[in-house]
Design a protein around this motif. Sequence first.
Motif, PDB file in Angstrom:
ATOM      1  N   GLY A 264      14.368  42.890 -56.615  1.00  0.00           N
ATOM      2  CA  GLY A 264      13.472  41.739 -56.630  1.00  0.00           C
ATOM      3  C   GLY A 264      13.230  41.108 -55.284  1.00  0.00           C
ATOM      4  N   VAL A 265      13.912  41.596 -54.233  1.00  0.00           N
ATOM      5  CA  VAL A 265      13.780  41.008 -52.902  1.00  0.00           C
ATOM      6  C   VAL A 265      13.094  41.996 -51.973  1.00  0.00           C
ATOM      7  CG1 VAL A 265      14.992  40.060 -50.909  1.00  0.00           C
ATOM      8  CG2 VAL A 265      15.823  39.579 -53.216  1.00  0.00           C
ATOM      9  N   THR A 266      11.982  41.557 -51.393  1.00  0.00           N
ATOM     10  CA  THR A 266      11.241  42.349 -50.416  1.00  0.00           C
ATOM     11  C   THR A 266      11.582  41.855 -49.020  1.00  0.00           C
ATOM     12  OG1 THR A 266       9.423  42.552 -52.002  1.00  0.00           O
ATOM     13  CG2 THR A 266       8.934  43.090 -49.709  1.00  0.00           C
ATOM     14  N   LYS A 267      11.630  42.780 -48.068  1.00  0.00           N
ATOM     15  CA  LYS A 267      12.107  42.441 -46.730  1.00  0.00           C
ATOM     16  C   LYS A 267      11.102  42.874 -45.668  1.00  0.00           C
ATOM     17  CE  LYS A 267      15.849  44.042 -43.664  1.00  0.00           C
ATOM     18  NZ  LYS A 267      17.069  44.895 -43.650  1.00  0.00           N
ATOM     19  N   TYR A 268      10.857  41.975 -44.716  1.00  0.00           N
ATOM     20  CA  TYR A 268       9.974  42.266 -43.587  1.00  0.00           C
ATOM     21  C   TYR A 268      10.695  41.937 -42.283  1.00  0.00           C
ATOM     22  CZ  TYR A 268       5.889  42.668 -46.658  1.00  0.00           C
ATOM     23  OH  TYR A 268       4.999  43.070 -47.618  1.00  0.00           O
ATOM     24  N   LYS A 269      10.345  42.685 -41.252  1.00  0.00           N
ATOM     25  CA  LYS A 269      10.801  42.399 -39.896  1.00  0.00           C
ATOM     26  C   LYS A 269       9.603  41.911 -39.096  1.00  0.00           C
ATOM     27  CE  LYS A 269      12.578  44.678 -35.702  1.00  0.00           C
ATOM     28  NZ  LYS A 269      13.021  45.978 -35.120  1.00  0.00           N
ATOM     29  N   SER A 276      11.600  38.125 -29.698  1.00  0.00           N
ATOM     30  CA  SER A 276      12.504  37.661 -30.753  1.00  0.00           C
ATOM     31  C   SER A 276      12.189  38.404 -32.048  1.00  0.00           C
ATOM     32  CB  SER A 276      12.367  36.150 -30.972  1.00  0.00           C
ATOM     33  OG  SER A 276      11.082  35.821 -31.456  1.00  0.00           O
ATOM     34  N   VAL A 277      13.209  38.545 -32.870  1.00  0.00           N
ATOM     35  CA  VAL A 277      13.065  39.204 -34.162  1.00  0.00           C
ATOM     36  C   VAL A 277      13.420  38.220 -35.263  1.00  0.00           C
ATOM     37  CG1 VAL A 277      13.969  41.020 -35.683  1.00  0.00           C
ATOM     38  CG2 VAL A 277      13.525  41.511 -33.264  1.00  0.00           C
ATOM     39  N   TRP A 278      12.538  38.077 -36.226  1.00  0.00           N
ATOM     40  CA  TRP A 278      12.750  37.217 -37.369  1.00  0.00           C
ATOM     41  C   TRP A 278      12.746  38.076 -38.630  1.00  0.00           C
ATOM     42  CZ3 TRP A 278      12.880  31.660 -37.016  1.00  0.00           C
ATOM     43  CH2 TRP A 278      12.745  31.181 -35.707  1.00  0.00           C
ATOM     44  N   ARG A 279      13.625  37.748 -39.540  1.00  0.00           N
ATOM     45  CA  ARG A 279      13.692  38.452 -40.814  1.00  0.00           C
ATOM     46  C   ARG A 279      13.036  37.592 -41.894  1.00  0.00           C
ATOM     47  NH1 ARG A 279      15.194  43.620 -39.253  1.00  0.00           N
ATOM     48  NH2 ARG A 279      16.762  43.390 -37.599  1.00  0.00           N
ATOM     49  N   LEU A 280      12.187  38.219 -42.680  1.00  0.00           N
ATOM     50  CA  LEU A 280      11.516  37.530 -43.782  1.00  0.00           C
ATOM     51  C   LEU A 280      11.901  38.216 -45.089  1.00  0.00           C
ATOM     52  CD1 LEU A 280       7.892  36.233 -43.953  1.00  0.00           C
ATOM     53  CD2 LEU A 280       8.758  37.651 -45.805  1.00  0.00           C
ATOM     54  N   TYR A 281      12.315  37.421 -46.064  1.00  0.00           N
ATOM     55  CA  TYR A 281      12.698  37.929 -47.381  1.00  0.00           C
ATOM     56  C   TYR A 281      11.862  37.203 -48.436  1.00  0.00           C
ATOM     57  CZ  TYR A 281      16.745  39.729 -44.856  1.00  0.00           C
ATOM     58  OH  TYR A 281      17.557  40.388 -43.965  1.00  0.00           O
ATOM     59  N   ALA A 282      11.416  37.938 -49.422  1.00  0.00           N
ATOM     60  CA  ALA A 282      10.623  37.357 -50.502  1.00  0.00           C
ATOM     61  C   ALA A 282      11.217  37.788 -51.837  1.00  0.00           C
ATOM     62  CB  ALA A 282       9.170  37.804 -50.399  1.00  0.00           C
ATOM     63  N   TYR A 283      11.722  36.817 -52.569  1.00  0.00           N
ATOM     64  CA  TYR A 283      12.289  37.077 -53.893  1.00  0.00           C
ATOM     65  C   TYR A 283      11.283  36.599 -54.936  1.00  0.00           C
ATOM     66  CZ  TYR A 283      15.193  36.172 -58.027  1.00  0.00           C
ATOM     67  OH  TYR A 283      15.685  36.125 -59.303  1.00  0.00           O
ATOM     68  N   HIS A 284      10.692  37.556 -55.685  1.00  0.00           N
ATOM     69  CA  HIS A 284       9.682  37.165 -56.663  1.00  0.00           C
ATOM     70  C   HIS A 284      10.325  36.953 -58.024  1.00  0.00           C
ATOM     71  CE1 HIS A 284       9.781  41.586 -56.915  1.00  0.00           C
ATOM     72  NE2 HIS A 284       9.362  41.474 -58.175  1.00  0.00           N
ATOM     73  N   THR A 285      10.001  35.822 -58.629  1.00  0.00           N
ATOM     74  CA  THR A 285      10.564  35.452 -59.925  1.00  0.00           C
ATOM     75  C   THR A 285       9.660  35.859 -61.077  1.00  0.00           C
ATOM     76  OG1 THR A 285       9.593  33.255 -59.664  1.00  0.00           O
ATOM     77  CG2 THR A 285      11.878  33.542 -58.973  1.00  0.00           C
ATOM     78  N   GLN A 286       8.408  36.117 -60.777  1.00  0.00           N
ATOM     79  CA  GLN A 286       7.461  36.660 -61.753  1.00  0.00           C
ATOM     80  C   GLN A 286       6.317  37.291 -60.974  1.00  0.00           C
ATOM     81  OE1 GLN A 286       6.394  32.591 -63.425  1.00  0.00           O
ATOM     82  NE2 GLN A 286       4.372  33.522 -63.422  1.00  0.00           N
ATOM     83  N   ILE A 310      10.106  32.499 -50.361  1.00  0.00           N
ATOM     84  CA  ILE A 310      10.010  33.228 -49.097  1.00  0.00           C
ATOM     85  C   ILE A 310      10.998  32.575 -48.141  1.00  0.00           C
ATOM     86  CG2 ILE A 310       8.550  33.759 -47.111  1.00  0.00           C
ATOM     87  CD1 ILE A 310       6.182  33.906 -49.002  1.00  0.00           C
ATOM     88  N   GLN A 311      11.808  33.411 -47.490  1.00  0.00           N
ATOM     89  CA  GLN A 311      12.846  32.928 -46.590  1.00  0.00           C
ATOM     90  C   GLN A 311      12.682  33.563 -45.219  1.00  0.00           C
ATOM     91  OE1 GLN A 311      16.097  34.199 -49.424  1.00  0.00           O
ATOM     92  NE2 GLN A 311      16.865  32.153 -48.914  1.00  0.00           N
ATOM     93  N   VAL A 312      12.875  32.749 -44.183  1.00  0.00           N
ATOM     94  CA  VAL A 312      12.730  33.220 -42.816  1.00  0.00           C
ATOM     95  C   VAL A 312      13.982  32.850 -42.027  1.00  0.00           C
ATOM     96  CG1 VAL A 312      11.461  32.907 -40.659  1.00  0.00           C
ATOM     97  CG2 VAL A 312      10.212  33.151 -42.795  1.00  0.00           C
ATOM     98  N   ALA A 313      14.495  33.796 -41.233  1.00  0.00           N
ATOM     99  CA  ALA A 313      15.654  33.538 -40.375  1.00  0.00           C
ATOM    100  C   ALA A 313      15.496  34.306 -39.077  1.00  0.00           C
ATOM    101  CB  ALA A 313      16.947  33.958 -41.075  1.00  0.00           C
ATOM    102  N   LYS A 314      15.962  33.729 -37.998  1.00  0.00           N
ATOM    103  CA  LYS A 314      15.948  34.425 -36.715  1.00  0.00           C
ATOM    104  C   LYS A 314      17.175  35.313 -36.608  1.00  0.00           C
ATOM    105  CE  LYS A 314      15.537  33.809 -31.719  1.00  0.00           C
ATOM    106  NZ  LYS A 314      15.517  32.844 -30.602  1.00  0.00           N
ATOM    107  N   GLU A 320      21.138  41.227 -39.347  1.00  0.00           N
ATOM    108  CA  GLU A 320      20.412  41.826 -40.463  1.00  0.00           C
ATOM    109  C   GLU A 320      21.288  42.009 -41.699  1.00  0.00           C
ATOM    110  OE1 GLU A 320      17.433  45.612 -41.404  1.00  0.00           O
ATOM    111  OE2 GLU A 320      18.563  45.535 -39.525  1.00  0.00           O
ATOM    112  N   ALA A 321      22.477  42.553 -41.538  1.00  0.00           N
ATOM    113  CA  ALA A 321      23.343  42.805 -42.691  1.00  0.00           C
ATOM    114  C   ALA A 321      23.714  41.501 -43.390  1.00  0.00           C
ATOM    115  CB  ALA A 321      24.591  43.563 -42.254  1.00  0.00           C
ATOM    116  N   LEU A 322      24.018  40.465 -42.611  1.00  0.00           N
ATOM    117  CA  LEU A 322      24.355  39.169 -43.204  1.00  0.00           C
ATOM    118  C   LEU A 322      23.172  38.608 -43.971  1.00  0.00           C
ATOM    119  CD1 LEU A 322      26.125  36.574 -43.473  1.00  0.00           C
ATOM    120  CD2 LEU A 322      25.043  35.796 -41.357  1.00  0.00           C
ATOM    121  N   TYR A 323      21.994  38.637 -43.353  1.00  0.00           N
ATOM    122  CA  TYR A 323      20.822  38.082 -44.008  1.00  0.00           C
ATOM    123  C   TYR A 323      20.463  38.887 -45.261  1.00  0.00           C
ATOM    124  CZ  TYR A 323      20.112  35.320 -39.712  1.00  0.00           C
ATOM    125  OH  TYR A 323      20.255  34.457 -38.665  1.00  0.00           O
TER     126      TYR A 323
END
Length: 786
Positions: A264-269, A276-286, A310-314, A320-323
Amino acid sequence: MVITTPVVSGIAQSLASHKAPSSGYIPGPSSIETASGQATEAPLLSSEIPTPTSLLPVAPTLPPQPIQSPENTTMKVSNIFAKPIGTDHPPAQIPQRQDHPAPRTGIKGTGPFATNKFYSNFYLGNQASATYLFPYSVTWAGGKGSSSSWGLAISHVPAEQRVFGNPSEATGAARYYISPVGIQSVSISAKELGPGTVLTTDNLTDTSVRVNLSPDGQGEPTIRFPLVQGSAFVTAEFHGATPLIQTGIYFQTVTRSTQDPKPGVTKYKLHLNDDSVWRLYAYHTQGDALELDVVNHGLAQSTKPFYGIIQVAKDPGNGEALYDAASGAYPTGTQLSGSVNGKTGTYTFTFNKAGLKNSTLAMYALPHHVASFDDSTRGKTTDVQLDTTTKGIATAVLANSWTMVEDSLPVDIGFLPWVPNVGSVSALSPDTRTVIHNIARQEISQNMIQQSNQDSMYFSGKALAKFAQIVLAVHDILGDRTLARSGLEQLKIAFARFAENKQQYPLVYETAWGGVVSSASFQTGDAGVDFGNSYYNDHHFHYGYFILTAAVIGHLDHGWIAENKDYVNMLVRDVANPSTEDKHFPVFRAFDWYHGHSWAHGLFESADGKDQESSSEDTMHTYALKMWGTVSGDADLAARSNLMLAVQTRALQAYYLYTKDNTVQPAEFIGNKAAGILFENKIDHVTYFGTNIEYIQGIHMMPLLPHTPMVRTPDFVREEWETYFSNGRAEAVDGGWRGVLLANYATIDPRGAYAFFSQPDFDPGWLDGGASLTWYLCYSAVLGGL
């Protein structure tokens, strides 16, 4: 410097309570221009000890009272944050009004509302100044800036981007350092937002807030942002809007991971042009997963409406593994709990969690947290770290709660001078007692009622506390109970003016924000009068002096407490209410349990965030709470304040007061020895009332109290003294600051300090208006064994 309008610049006009008439405040750079105005007329430092109106008869000198421990050091208090101090309406003598000149822009819900918290810029001014979450800052872009987004812009400034002021000729240390503002690295927005977008806030607590964006302020928000201090991700909740991911730095690449970190979680770099590199995660509930279409170098747009978060972290390079592990879960608030057992206190942050139930939260801890983690929490720390703006390096922790331990609570510090590893001391030789007694007779006979009758809660409180220390010293150190009793009666009368609310500018309880404020701004129309008390500036300073005075009176006359307890507890509740059960005051208006110290800055917008100038007056208010809790029988308040004082000590020694081995602050800055003014986004080695070094260092010395050596350790005082004041430099300082410096010197050379204060030609003009010769002599003499 006192402003005359409610909007302040990035210089962050906290209007700290020590701003005296002076020229010469030259702040470090900021993004917007400073508002101007006039300082209050009341001087910080008195030019003389007023001539006594009458002298009381000399009473027989009695031996000092035996030293009593202020509380049982084996005290055990559980759940010290659960019980409210009170829940009643403020006393009847405090009138109520429903209006306040500072509008509650966009705030939803009912009060009381926090006034001195990290998110205030979201409801002040034009709502466009930054909010500092640590390690990130977020700003409502409002269609402006490099991203032209209508969403929330996220920034993280690495240490190498800090700007340092020119080095001091005396020390080589930079006068200030600051992080640039206005950077929009990644913005989370929605296609539905545009001109006319309205920002509202709700769920305002002492550690969190929820920011809502909608096209017109009507109906359900298009995006909700639950913001919690220390969050590893900035999280946005979507309920059918079309996400936009924007950047003012420009994308080099936007890459979707071929393997989702969890169902359910999609991941973008997001690789930006600043590398700089930011990680984006999207968890869709429907509905469908997030599919981003890169429109141009500044915009990636969802191909369809999205339901979920949608979640964003630097990524600092190893995150990456932690996020991945923490993605899908996010904090919505923090529950604070704690307990005290003897000299050991613990406090726990339990983070309210939403999103994926089986995911553990990633949160960033500041250096003072990490240094006090218990074994369990320490085992959950990681090697993922990000720079913060003014608090060193933050460390990511993979845990749903943290527990911190302080094992040196100051339970043995009471009203008497205190020496580390020794305890309270009060012994004086007969000759020394005679010298000080002669001075005390003069000072205690001054007109307390007149001196404390000022048009300022701050200066009135300082006057009352000065006389309280004189009376205390006469009774507990000099042993002259008759003279002390005479002074105590005058002090009670002086205090009664305020307890009856008959001072020049009476207090009012206003329900718009929820708090007790001076009526001065309501009557004059000047937001800056009495240092902005009406706008919630500096309440812990102002009311701390009254609480301290009340503690001394209650210590010497326990019967006085019952009649005055409601009034004093009202002041305590205003600055340090621990419980949401108290519906009249916000929780911990001043003290920030995440940062480990207070913020003095109230309802004034600031591009550099909240700030505080006097670390010593911050600890004064905590010491006052501790002593009032002790004498009034509130064991929870006493225990909680002991823990607060220990936390403050740890935090101030990391962020405010610098010995040469400080590794938290930049090496370019620690040579200043003291912060000056600490903001969320910068530290400026200066004061609001002048650039003299005795002002800058001295404002972190006053008032001198028994707990002072705990916070300002002998090692620190020695380094500071050698840097700025040794070899006759302190004695060359004019006015009351000379007394402040020499009183501070007592920490490392009490006999030398006593020699200064006891010299036959001592000039009363060397005393600060809130200090007495009696207390300085007693303090240095008993520490020096004289």
